[in-house]
Design a protein around this motif. Structure first.
Motif, PDB file in Angstrom:
ATOM      1  N   SER A  40      34.080  34.645  15.875  1.00 23.70           N
ATOM      2  CA  SER A  40      35.342  35.379  15.983  1.00 23.70           C
ATOM      3  C   SER A  40      35.159  36.898  15.959  1.00 23.70           C
ATOM      4  CB  SER A  40      36.318  34.932  14.901  1.00 23.70           C
ATOM      5  OG  SER A  40      35.680  34.765  13.683  1.00 23.70           O
TER       6      SER A  40
ATOM      7  N   LEU B 221      39.731  26.112   8.516  1.00 24.87           N
ATOM      8  CA  LEU B 221      39.580  24.798   9.134  1.00 24.87           C
ATOM      9  C   LEU B 221      38.127  24.347   9.088  1.00 24.87           C
ATOM     10  CD1 LEU B 221      41.846  25.222  12.281  1.00 24.87           C
ATOM     11  CD2 LEU B 221      42.347  23.927  10.213  1.00 24.87           C
TER      12      LEU B 221
ATOM     13  N   MET C 253      28.912  30.537   9.006  1.00 23.34           N
ATOM     14  CA  MET C 253      28.289  29.299   9.393  1.00 23.34           C
ATOM     15  C   MET C 253      27.175  28.929   8.412  1.00 23.34           C
ATOM     16  SD  MET C 253      27.144  28.306  13.147  1.00 23.34           S
ATOM     17  CE  MET C 253      26.374  26.782  13.489  1.00 23.34           C
TER      18      MET C 253
ATOM     19  N   PHE D 191      34.624  22.724  10.209  1.00 21.39           N
ATOM     20  CA  PHE D 191      33.805  22.590  11.419  1.00 21.39           C
ATOM     21  C   PHE D 191      34.173  23.581  12.526  1.00 21.39           C
ATOM     22  CE2 PHE D 191      34.172  18.311   9.483  1.00 21.39           C
ATOM     23  CZ  PHE D 191      32.883  18.236   8.992  1.00 21.39           C
ATOM     24  N   THR D 192      34.819  24.673  12.192  1.00 24.64           N
ATOM     25  CA  THR D 192      35.112  25.694  13.198  1.00 24.64           C
ATOM     26  C   THR D 192      34.282  26.952  12.955  1.00 24.64           C
ATOM     27  OG1 THR D 192      36.961  26.519  11.890  1.00 24.64           O
ATOM     28  CG2 THR D 192      37.473  24.912  13.609  1.00 24.64           C
ATOM     29  N   ASP D 193      33.309  26.877  12.077  1.00 26.43           N
ATOM     30  CA  ASP D 193      32.473  28.039  11.768  1.00 26.43           C
ATOM     31  C   ASP D 193      31.604  28.459  12.942  1.00 26.43           C
ATOM     32  OD1 ASP D 193      33.475  28.247   9.262  1.00 26.43           O
ATOM     33  OD2 ASP D 193      31.821  27.234   8.271  1.00 26.43           O
ATOM     34  N   ILE D 194      31.472  27.617  13.913  1.00 28.88           N
ATOM     35  CA  ILE D 194      30.620  27.939  15.058  1.00 28.88           C
ATOM     36  C   ILE D 194      31.269  28.973  15.976  1.00 28.88           C
ATOM     37  CG2 ILE D 194      31.460  26.101  16.558  1.00 28.88           C
ATOM     38  CD1 ILE D 194      28.359  25.699  17.180  1.00 28.88           C
ATOM     39  N   VAL D 195      32.577  29.182  15.848  1.00 27.09           N
ATOM     40  CA  VAL D 195      33.283  30.157  16.684  1.00 27.09           C
ATOM     41  C   VAL D 195      32.921  31.569  16.214  1.00 27.09           C
ATOM     42  CG1 VAL D 195      35.550  31.000  17.402  1.00 27.09           C
ATOM     43  CG2 VAL D 195      35.188  28.554  17.050  1.00 27.09           C
TER      44      VAL D 195
ATOM     45  N   GLU E  33      40.559  30.121  11.383  1.00 27.47           N
ATOM     46  CA  GLU E  33      39.277  29.589  11.836  1.00 27.47           C
ATOM     47  C   GLU E  33      38.332  29.312  10.668  1.00 27.47           C
ATOM     48  OE1 GLU E  33      35.087  30.263  12.675  1.00 27.47           O
ATOM     49  OE2 GLU E  33      36.282  32.081  12.539  1.00 27.47           O
ATOM     50  N   GLU E  34      38.354  30.155   9.666  1.00 23.52           N
ATOM     51  CA  GLU E  34      37.465  29.951   8.512  1.00 23.52           C
ATOM     52  C   GLU E  34      37.969  28.857   7.575  1.00 23.52           C
ATOM     53  OE1 GLU E  34      34.516  31.075   7.979  1.00 23.52           O
ATOM     54  OE2 GLU E  34      34.483  32.414   9.691  1.00 23.52           O
TER      55      GLU E  34
ATOM     56  N   ASP F  68      33.973  28.258   2.098  1.00 20.47           N
ATOM     57  CA  ASP F  68      34.822  28.843   3.131  1.00 20.47           C
ATOM     58  C   ASP F  68      36.199  29.202   2.587  1.00 20.47           C
ATOM     59  OD1 ASP F  68      32.967  28.861   5.106  1.00 20.47           O
ATOM     60  OD2 ASP F  68      33.593  26.962   6.005  1.00 20.47           O
TER      61      ASP F  68
END
Length: 84
Positions: free
Chosen positions: A55, A47, A1, A49-53, A44-45, A14
């Motif tokens: 994992s 895509l 993130m 704006f998915t860094d908030i997950v 996830e990495e 990313d």
């Protein structure tokens, strides 16, 4: 993130981080669970704006909290030595 904090270059970092994160996940969790988790981390990495997950945290919770809750605790013997 943290890559999102760098204005223009951040999202492109990313692309380098995704394979590293996937490889790290598969090393940390071997077997089927690790392979599936590494694929999900890679996606996830990659895509945007998915860094908030979180994992890695979710995988840790799945492995050590949710999966171990279903396993019965066997006879565990603790040995202690008294030192004077």
């Amino acid at each position: 993130m943290a890559t999102m904090a760098i204005p223009v270059v951040g999202p492109f970092l990313d692309l380098a981080w995704a394979p590293y994160a996937a490889k790290s996940m598969s090393k940390m969790y071997p077997g089927k669970k690790g392979k599936l988790a590494s694929i999900l981390v890679f996606i996830e990495e990659i895509l945007p704006f998915t860094d908030i997950v979180p994992s890695f945290t979710l995988m840790w919770l799945y492995t050590f909290v949710f999966s171990s809750a279903n396993k019965p605790v066997e006879n565990v013997v603790f040995e202690a030595e008294m030192v004077r």
